[in-house]
Design a protein around this motif. Structure first.
Motif, PDB file in Angstrom:
ATOM      1  N   TYR A   5       0.804  -1.231   0.000  1.00 15.94           N
ATOM      2  CA  TYR A   5       0.000   0.000   0.000  1.00 15.94           C
ATOM      3  C   TYR A   5       0.835   1.278   0.000  1.00 15.94           C
ATOM      4  O   TYR A   5       0.330   2.356  -0.259  1.00 15.94           O
ATOM      5  N   GLY A   6       2.101   1.125   0.319  1.00 16.83           N
ATOM      6  CA  GLY A   6       2.990   2.266   0.154  1.00 16.83           C
ATOM      7  C   GLY A   6       3.319   3.021   1.432  1.00 16.83           C
ATOM      8  O   GLY A   6       2.719   2.834   2.491  1.00 16.83           O
TER       9      GLY A   6
ATOM     10  N   LYS B 183       6.191   2.797  -3.285  1.00 11.96           N
ATOM     11  CA  LYS B 183       5.602   1.449  -3.280  1.00 11.96           C
ATOM     12  C   LYS B 183       6.550   0.471  -3.961  1.00 11.96           C
ATOM     13  O   LYS B 183       7.396   0.865  -4.761  1.00 11.96           O
TER      14      LYS B 183
END
Length: 535
Positions: free
Chosen positions: A456-457, A533
């Motif tokens: 999701y980063g 990401k």
């Protein structure tokens, strides 16, 4: 518009002055500037040895002067050397350095520039400098355009000391309330020592920030411009306790300011002031973050993170703000009953955790508030899994201006043949840290986080350095000199945007181009927003 541009330039020049003056005086008094002039070109190691200086902090000091155009500065990351060289401005610029002495003495010997409330018992000394400034310190302005520009630059630096700390003090103590900004007032309405306050108001009247009539003062448009931007001075002014100790940093015990007990207040920075300044200065970036958060939480529900972790949550305001944005402006906000949002606030500081808890409870927001170390995501993940059944990998990790302030660790892995493109000057407790090592350390740091943010980063707002030559070419347009000096002398590691991206790529983390932003959107950007990401 031209006026506003000039006012903005003035703020940047003031910030430059706050960090340049103490550095210039310290190097001038030790005859380092004279030595550089005599030798024309000299290595950092030679200077450090000759003057028994702490090489790491001397490096930052020299780079500060280079950022103001007073020197040429070159770092060779292959050979791990730094060289400074005089330019056409050096001799004349150095000859002006004694002009800084008055404000630096006031900084070193009083609390006038370092306390939240104006230390009124030192106002007489300040009044003397006000008077000198009004006479341009008896400078005869040169007919030579370059010399005149340097004279004006140094005067603007001095004005930074006469304006910056007072503006911050007034901002923090309520002077810029609408009551005072929208009507005329008398000195006694705001200050219990009106005669003292009148000295300040009269100086600001000289600067055209106020008009005065029969003892009544009223803000001018110029004054309102600066008053509304008081927080722009906050962070730099908050570090003046550190600059007060410049001689000690450069030539004494480099640990003196940092050797404090577990529950003692920091002495190198006024944290209350720092938080106040940060809050105002960061608002612009948070608006951009809002757009990113809205986009992420408007995606189909199965593509959304289960929640958000704010590392370095401070007082919880950012977490609260993000929750309110999601609740009010996104698809997820409409589905919170079926798909609750896991909010986690983590901080290293116990006092911050206590404040965050209280603020989130008050706002009626459910969140886990836990201790966390940015350098140990493994411990954080374990805590979340074992105690709350939350997988760190399922959360969107966010943080603001934090990664550069990680605790220094010697990198365990040295990348063979690394040739950093950074022009930065980095130190830890006075020792110089090679730029290649800073990159190795950053890689080690990001690799620790990579497994947890791959999906999701990692959404970060980060501060950056730029090359000193670039800063010198854009004086009045950037706060880079102030950022580099405040962060450099306090052992923080701000690297260029390209360096962050290059090292992140080594950790298999890449900025999502849809969300990348830099501020200002120029070659001399000093702030970036990235959603990093995995591929």
């Amino acid at each position: 518009m031209i006026e506003k541009k000039e006012y903005r330039q003035k703020i940047f020049q003031h910030l430059d002055g706050l960090v340049t003056a103490p550095v210039a005086i310290a190097l001038h008094k030790k005859n380092i500037t004279a030595y550089i002039l005599e030798h024309k070109k000299v290595g950092l190691t030679e200077l450090s040895q000759t003057f028994q200086a702490n090489e790491g902090y001397l490096n930052i000091a020299l780079r500060t002067l280079a950022s103001q155009g007073f020197l040429e500065y070159e770092v060779n990351n292959v050979e791990n050397t730094v060289t400074v060289q005089i330019n056409e401005k050096s001799a004349y610029a150095f000859s002006l350095f004694p002009l800084y002495q008055d404000v630096v003495s006031l900084l070193n010997e009083t609390q006038l520039f370092t306390s939240v409330r104006i230390a009124t018992n030192f106002i007489t000394q300040l009044e003397v400098i006000f008077s000198k400034y009004q006479q341009n310190f008896a400078i005869q302005f040169s007919n030579d355009p370059q010399e005149k520009a340097l004279q004006e630059q140094v005067l603007a630096h001095i004005e930074g000391y006469l304006v910056g700390p007072i503006v911050v003090s007034l901002g923090m103590t309520g002077m810029f309330h609408k009551y005072f900004m929208e009507t005329s007032f008398r000195a006694e309405e705001f200050h219990r020592e009106p005669e003292v306050f009148k000295v300040i108001l009269d100086f600001f009247t000289h600067l055209n920030w106020f008009t005065e009539k029969n003892g009544n003062y009223q803000f001018t448009e110029t004054g309102l411009f600066f008053a509304k931007r008081a927080t722009a001075y906050g962070v730099t002014v908050s570090y003046l306790p550190m600059f007060k100790n410049m001689e000690s940093l450069l030539f004494g015990n480099p640990n003196a300011l940092r050797d404090i007990g577990a529950h003692e207040d920091e002495i190198h920075v006024n944290r209350e002031m720092n938080v106040w300044g940060s809050g105002g200065a960061h608002a612009t970036y948070f608006k951009v973050i809002d757009d990113i958060i809205i986009e992420i939480f408007n995606k189909p529900i199965n593509e959304q993170p289960k929640g958000i972790l704010d590392m370095g949550c401070g007082n919880g305001a950012f977490l609260q703000h993000i929750f309110e944005v999601i609740e009010r402006q996104t698809l997820r906000g409409k589905l919170l009953e079926e798909h609750p949002l896991f909010l986690v606030g983590a901080d290293y500081n116990q006092a911050a955790l206590k404040v965050t808890r209280a603020n989130l409870i008050k706002a009626d927001i459910w969140a886990k508030v836990i201790w966390g170390d940015i350098g140990r995501p493994d411990l954080l993940a374990k805590d979340l899994e074992e105690n709350y059944a939350i997988d760190l990998k399922d959360l969107l990790n966010v943080r603001t201006f934090l990664d550069h302030n990680r605790i220094w660790e010697e990198p365990e892995t040295i990348k063979e043949g690394r040739n950093s493109i950074s022009t930065g000057a980095f130190a830890h407790r006075g020792k110089r840290i090679p730029n290649n090592s800073v990159e190795d350390n950053l890689l080690q740091h990001l690799k620790k986080w990579a497994p947890y943010v791959h999906k999701y980063g990692l959404l970060i707002i980060e501060l950056h350095t730029i090359a000193p030559q670039l800063t010198a070419q854009n004086l009045g347009k950037t706060a880079a000199t102030a950022y580099d000096a405040t962060h450099g002398f306090s052992d923080q590691f701000i690297v260029e945007i390209d360096v962050l991206h290059n090292v992140a790529a080594e950790a298999n983390l890449f900025p999502d181009p849809a969300y990348f932003k830099k501020f200002p959107d120029t070659a001399y950007a000093t702030v970036s927003i990235n959603l990093l990401k995995g591929n």
